[in-house]
Write an enzyme that holds these catalytic residues in place. Structure first.
Site, PDB file in Angstrom:
ATOM      1  N   ARG A 140       0.808  -1.222   0.000  1.00  0.00           N
ATOM      2  CA  ARG A 140       0.000   0.000   0.000  1.00  0.00           C
ATOM      3  C   ARG A 140       0.837   1.266   0.000  1.00  0.00           C
ATOM      4  O   ARG A 140       0.543   2.218  -0.740  1.00  0.00           O
ATOM      5  CB  ARG A 140      -0.957  -0.018   1.204  1.00  0.00           C
ATOM      6  CG  ARG A 140      -1.852   1.215   1.343  1.00  0.00           C
ATOM      7  CD  ARG A 140      -2.430   1.705   0.031  1.00  0.00           C
ATOM      8  NE  ARG A 140      -3.080   0.666  -0.753  1.00  0.00           N
ATOM      9  CZ  ARG A 140      -3.254   0.751  -2.064  1.00  0.00           C
ATOM     10  NH1 ARG A 140      -2.808   1.790  -2.745  1.00  0.00           N
ATOM     11  NH2 ARG A 140      -3.862  -0.220  -2.708  1.00  0.00           N
TER      12      ARG A 140
ATOM     13  N   LYS B 176       0.395  24.913  -3.460  1.00  0.00           N
ATOM     14  CA  LYS B 176      -0.849  24.209  -3.117  1.00  0.00           C
ATOM     15  C   LYS B 176      -0.641  22.707  -3.317  1.00  0.00           C
ATOM     16  O   LYS B 176      -1.187  22.087  -4.227  1.00  0.00           O
ATOM     17  CB  LYS B 176      -2.000  24.735  -3.961  1.00  0.00           C
ATOM     18  CG  LYS B 176      -2.293  26.208  -3.702  1.00  0.00           C
ATOM     19  CD  LYS B 176      -3.307  26.764  -4.678  1.00  0.00           C
ATOM     20  CE  LYS B 176      -3.528  28.257  -4.440  1.00  0.00           C
ATOM     21  NZ  LYS B 176      -4.444  28.860  -5.426  1.00  0.00           N
TER      22      LYS B 176
ATOM     23  N   LYS C  79       2.744  39.785  -1.920  1.00  0.00           N
ATOM     24  CA  LYS C  79       1.339  39.924  -2.271  1.00  0.00           C
ATOM     25  C   LYS C  79       0.716  41.130  -1.568  1.00  0.00           C
ATOM     26  O   LYS C  79       1.399  41.894  -0.885  1.00  0.00           O
ATOM     27  CB  LYS C  79       0.591  38.632  -1.945  1.00  0.00           C
ATOM     28  CG  LYS C  79       1.058  37.447  -2.791  1.00  0.00           C
ATOM     29  CD  LYS C  79       0.084  36.287  -2.699  1.00  0.00           C
ATOM     30  CE  LYS C  79       0.463  35.188  -3.687  1.00  0.00           C
ATOM     31  NZ  LYS C  79      -0.578  34.133  -3.752  1.00  0.00           N
TER      32      LYS C  79
ATOM     33  N   GLU D 173       3.077  40.587  -6.785  1.00  0.00           N
ATOM     34  CA  GLU D 173       1.761  40.418  -7.392  1.00  0.00           C
ATOM     35  C   GLU D 173       1.089  41.781  -7.549  1.00  0.00           C
ATOM     36  O   GLU D 173       1.060  42.579  -6.609  1.00  0.00           O
ATOM     37  CB  GLU D 173       0.910  39.510  -6.508  1.00  0.00           C
ATOM     38  CG  GLU D 173      -0.509  39.276  -7.032  1.00  0.00           C
ATOM     39  CD  GLU D 173      -1.334  38.475  -6.031  1.00  0.00           C
ATOM     40  OE1 GLU D 173      -1.553  37.282  -6.292  1.00  0.00           O
ATOM     41  OE2 GLU D 173      -1.720  39.042  -4.985  1.00  0.00           O
TER      42      GLU D 173
ATOM     43  N   ASP E  82      -2.355  39.274 -11.467  1.00  0.00           N
ATOM     44  CA  ASP E  82      -3.419  38.546 -10.774  1.00  0.00           C
ATOM     45  C   ASP E  82      -4.779  38.850 -11.382  1.00  0.00           C
ATOM     46  O   ASP E  82      -5.267  39.981 -11.305  1.00  0.00           O
ATOM     47  CB  ASP E  82      -3.414  38.916  -9.288  1.00  0.00           C
ATOM     48  CG  ASP E  82      -4.471  38.161  -8.506  1.00  0.00           C
ATOM     49  OD1 ASP E  82      -4.659  36.954  -8.773  1.00  0.00           O
ATOM     50  OD2 ASP E  82      -5.104  38.775  -7.628  1.00  0.00           O
TER      51      ASP E  82
END
Length: 279
Positions: free
Chosen positions: A101, A136, A168, A197, A218
């Site tokens: 597994r 992410k 940002k 950004e 952005d």
């Protein structure tokens, strides 16, 4: 950028954690099998995919039982089709089933990341844009997934919060403005890339005047992206970001931006369907 040393350390650590949470103080089901019984297992894919994660599989079996012998029939970055044989494993039957597994979890997840990355890369293969991943990622699998992204033909953004600046809106507000944020970044960590950004063309002009290395556009419209490319004219690299998907990707690439960052490369990956069978 990831180095070979980074990956080796990452693989050892990730595998050790995966095995600890899976095996705990012992695989009680595998203990039903006689200790001396040998086994031969074959692993196939049930769907088309881009292979990634062979080194993680090797490390799983090494940590479980270094006497297990693996024979690979594919390699990382290779495209495979349903029912194709990926690898074979020979050794103690207990060891094969205990490692199963964890080994397949790494292989199916990283292959899923590589597969979606190849899909997106193919959509813009006739343009000069580079598709970038983001932060992410699945917790604990940052470097593994970023490696998988490159196996699929895309590229890595910064690895974490330590290797490049990404300034940002909240950073700009807290620093007292665009120019102040960029100046402080260059003073604090000279030589590290400084990306900022922006949300409109006026902020782009400020970022260029302050000598940002990369400017992230952005949620810009296509028209404003084209204007930004003309305005920048090589003074900085431009990265498009914000809600980009496969339907909007090509038009954005055609504006002439240098990079497009896509969170879906790592956060929307679907594990590849794999199967291990003893024969």
């Amino acid at each position: 950028m990831l180095t070979e040393h980074d990956l080796k350390d990452t693989i050892r650590q990730s595998v050790a954690i995966a095995l600890a949470e899976d095996i705990g103080d012992g695989d009680i089901t595998a203990q039903l099998i006689p200790l001396t019984q040998s086994g031969h297992a074959r692993v196939i894919t049930r769907q088309s995919a881009i292979v990634c994660g062979t080194d993680w599989v090797n490390e799983v079996f090494r940590q479980v039982d270094p006497e297990v012998q693996l024979t690979w029939h594919v390699h990382d970055e290779q495209a495979v089709v349903p029912d194709q044989l990926l690898f074979e494993a020979r050794g103690k039957a207990r060891s094969l089933l205990t490692a199963e597994r964890a080994a397949l979890n790494f292989l199916q997840t990283l292959s899923g990341t590589a597969t979606i990355s190849r899909h997106y890369a193919d959509l813009v293969k006739d343009t000069g844009v580079r598709l970038l991943d983001t932060r992410k990622t699945l917790p604990g699998l940052r470097r593994a997934q970023k490696y998988a992204v490159t196996c699929g033909g895309c590229f890595n953004h910064r690895i974490g919060l330590y290797d490049a600046f990404l300034i940002k809106e909240n950073h700009i507000l807290a620093c007292g403005g665009i120019a102040a944020a960029i100046q402080t970044a260059k003073q604090n960590e000279p030589g590290k890339p400084v990306e900022l950004e922006v949300e409109n063309l006026a902020q782009l002009e400020e970022a260029l005047a302050a000598s940002a290395d990369i400017v992230m556009l952005d949620n810009f419209s296509l028209e404003d992206m084209r204007t930004a490319v003309k305005t920048t004219a090589g003074r900085a690299k431009l990265e498009a970001s914000g809600g980009i998907n496969e339907d909007t990707l090509y038009a954005i690439a055609a504006t002439g931006v240098d990079y497009i960052s896509i969170g879906a490369l790592t956060k929307h990956c679907q594990a590849v369907d794999l199967s291990l069978r003893l024969i």
